[in-house]
Design a protein around this motif. Sequence first.
Motif, PDB file in Angstrom:
ATOM      1  N   MET B 141       0.836  -1.203   0.000  1.00  9.03           N
ATOM      2  CA  MET B 141       0.000   0.000   0.000  1.00  9.03           C
ATOM      3  C   MET B 141       0.867   1.248   0.000  1.00  9.03           C
ATOM      4  O   MET B 141       0.559   2.243  -0.664  1.00  9.03           O
ATOM      5  N   GLN B 142       1.969   1.206   0.744  1.00 10.34           N
ATOM      6  CA  GLN B 142       2.887   2.360   0.750  1.00 10.34           C
ATOM      7  C   GLN B 142       3.435   2.585  -0.651  1.00 10.34           C
ATOM      8  O   GLN B 142       3.547   3.721  -1.117  1.00 10.34           O
ATOM      9  N   GLN B 143       3.780   1.473  -1.317  1.00  9.66           N
ATOM     10  CA  GLN B 143       4.326   1.591  -2.659  1.00  9.66           C
ATOM     11  C   GLN B 143       3.288   2.225  -3.595  1.00  9.66           C
ATOM     12  O   GLN B 143       3.610   3.105  -4.386  1.00  9.66           O
ATOM     13  N   ARG B 144       2.020   1.805  -3.451  1.00 15.24           N
ATOM     14  CA  ARG B 144       0.977   2.369  -4.304  1.00 15.24           C
ATOM     15  C   ARG B 144       0.763   3.844  -3.996  1.00 15.24           C
ATOM     16  O   ARG B 144       0.552   4.656  -4.900  1.00 15.24           O
ATOM     17  N   ALA B 145       0.833   4.196  -2.697  1.00 12.97           N
ATOM     18  CA  ALA B 145       0.678   5.614  -2.320  1.00 12.97           C
ATOM     19  C   ALA B 145       1.787   6.444  -2.958  1.00 12.97           C
ATOM     20  O   ALA B 145       1.558   7.562  -3.430  1.00 12.97           O
ATOM     21  N   GLN B 146       2.973   5.865  -2.982  1.00  8.33           N
ATOM     22  CA  GLN B 146       4.094   6.589  -3.558  1.00  8.33           C
ATOM     23  C   GLN B 146       3.895   6.805  -5.059  1.00  8.33           C
ATOM     24  O   GLN B 146       4.212   7.869  -5.599  1.00  8.33           O
ATOM     25  N   ILE B 147       3.365   5.786  -5.723  1.00  3.80           N
ATOM     26  CA  ILE B 147       3.085   5.920  -7.156  1.00  3.80           C
ATOM     27  C   ILE B 147       2.054   7.021  -7.388  1.00  3.80           C
ATOM     28  O   ILE B 147       2.211   7.874  -8.264  1.00  3.80           O
ATOM     29  N   ALA B 148       1.004   7.017  -6.535  1.00  4.03           N
ATOM     30  CA  ALA B 148      -0.028   8.050  -6.668  1.00  4.03           C
ATOM     31  C   ALA B 148       0.579   9.442  -6.470  1.00  4.03           C
ATOM     32  O   ALA B 148       0.231  10.390  -7.175  1.00  4.03           O
ATOM     33  N   ARG B 149       1.486   9.566  -5.513  1.00  9.80           N
ATOM     34  CA  ARG B 149       2.096  10.865  -5.236  1.00  9.80           C
ATOM     35  C   ARG B 149       2.854  11.382  -6.461  1.00  9.80           C
ATOM     36  O   ARG B 149       2.780  12.559  -6.798  1.00  9.80           O
ATOM     37  N   VAL B 150       3.579  10.474  -7.115  1.00 12.20           N
ATOM     38  CA  VAL B 150       4.355  10.898  -8.287  1.00 12.20           C
ATOM     39  C   VAL B 150       3.436  11.232  -9.454  1.00 12.20           C
ATOM     40  O   VAL B 150       3.589  12.266 -10.101  1.00 12.20           O
TER      41      VAL B 150
END
Lengths: 273, 263
Positions: B141-150
């Motif tokens: 989920m953290q990885q997905r949040a990071q993708i969303a942020r970028v």
Amino acid sequence: MTPVLPSVRRALPHVVTLAVVLTAWSLVSASDVVKPAYLTPSPLEVWEAFVRANTYHPIGGGVDRVVRGEENYFLWEHLVVSLRRIGLGLAIALVVAVPLGLTMGLFRGFGRVVGPYVDFLRSIPPLAYIGFLIAWFGFYDTSKVWLLVLAAFPPITLATLNGVRGVKEDHLNAALSLGATKRQTLTHVLAPATVPDILSGLRVAVGFAWTTVVAAELANGLPGIGGLAYLSGTQNKIALSVACILVIGLTAIALDTVLRILEKQLAPWRGKA
Amino acid sequence: MSDRTVVVAGLEQCFRARGGEVHALGPIDLTIEPGELVTLAGPSGCGKTTLLRLLAGFGLPSGGSITVGGEPVRAPGVERGVVFQQPTLYPWLDVRGNVELGPRLRGSAKVERRRTAERFLELVGLQDVAGLRPYELSGGMQQRAQIARVLANDPDIVLMDEPFGALDALTRERLQNELLTIWRETGKTILFITHSVDEAVFLGSRVLVMSPRPGRIVLDEPARFSTASHEVPPEELRALPEFTELAARVRSAIQHVEPVVAG
Ligand SMILES: Nc1ncnc2c1ncn2[C@@H]1O[C@H](COP(=O)(O)OP(=O)(O)OP(=O)(O)O)[C@@H](O)[C@H]1O
Ligand SMILES: [Mg+2]
């Protein structure tokens, strides 16, 4: 058997321990192990001294006069005066120490030059400054507040510095890649990332300042809880002195608890990320 | 949009390690045209992350040069978004706050950035945890949040370091498709590091393989499955002889052996 509430069961060991301590204390004060007897007031006598110190009470000894607390102040007022001193000292210390620590962390060269002086100041027991500060600022509150500033600012500075050094490089990189300016990395990354360290520095400083203020009040410390603890001892009002000691200890614990709660509120990620 | 061609020339990186100097990368010569989706595979420790960090501007190379649109890369820039191998979310912000950060730094209006954040949170399936802090999320989920942020920051070039590594197969497939949709719709340039041969071949418009340390490019092939994947179902694509053939060549390039020619 009736089921015992979990909270009751958890409190039970503490209640028992407290009862044992109070009983042992009462037994010692009732016996004549220590002479003269006034040196060992019972818990009840300490409580009475505490209540008397917080109320208008007759001066006793056949004199028909009512006085206000002790030394014209209630005990809680003595406490508040001491707390105000450390509050003021800590506020000034924070204003000096946080920017200093941030600057030391951001500019390595500056940090290297100034660091040894901060380390040196930290290694001085604050009470060593007293005579000097009295000469500079006089006998009254000003010298005590400055003493507390000197006691509190090195730990806060060093904790802030530590916080800046601990900022994750990729946290800065990520912000820059998102378009942050240099200045925005300060406000959006560096500042929040150092909050937990500043708060733990503050906790250390508060403990340190509390010990220092109580000791500093030996000289001209009235009103002040440390001053009252000292004066009452020298006047053989041992029960009052013990009451002051208990108040001082409980206050230290309360201060630390407040700061721990503040830490939880302001930096809930501490130790998790 | 300005020309965002990425040109890497004679790029090398050495690290001073305890046992002396480590030659981690290069020399690498590489030109990435705008709109390419370049996948990069290679054995662990070969220098993929090192290359990505140099492209991001997180450090200066020991030798060679990188230019983007003719401008030398010297520092991180808003036109190059970075999805880190280790999620680097800010624990003092909740998930939504992290995703909104780019627009917020640029001073975009609150309603607008909220809307952008919602859109990308939904895209990665995190709309329900928008109020949680990053450390309350799982690794994936953290990885997905990071993708969303970028993605919410809308960079022209997206550098992604094993972004789907921590995801389950279904989420991974869904995000692969979302990434392809975004790529086709926006024409972003994407560099996508992965350990999965299948993923490299499936996603890339161009597939690169790096040799063991010091990393050099040992395979550089065009692929066309990503451009077709919205017309042909993925299972059929994967069953194509071209797909399996390219996958076999990528696999053997990673293992550094000559491909066995099927008789
Ligand atoms: N900051 C550094 N200091 C010293 N050596 C480094 C540093 N960063 C990377 N290296 C070395 O460079 C080599 C390449 O590392 P890199 O992280 O680029 O590998 P990678 O291809 O991304 O591997 P993985 O697939 O496991 O993520 C490794 O041998 C690593 O030990
Ligand atoms: Mg890597």
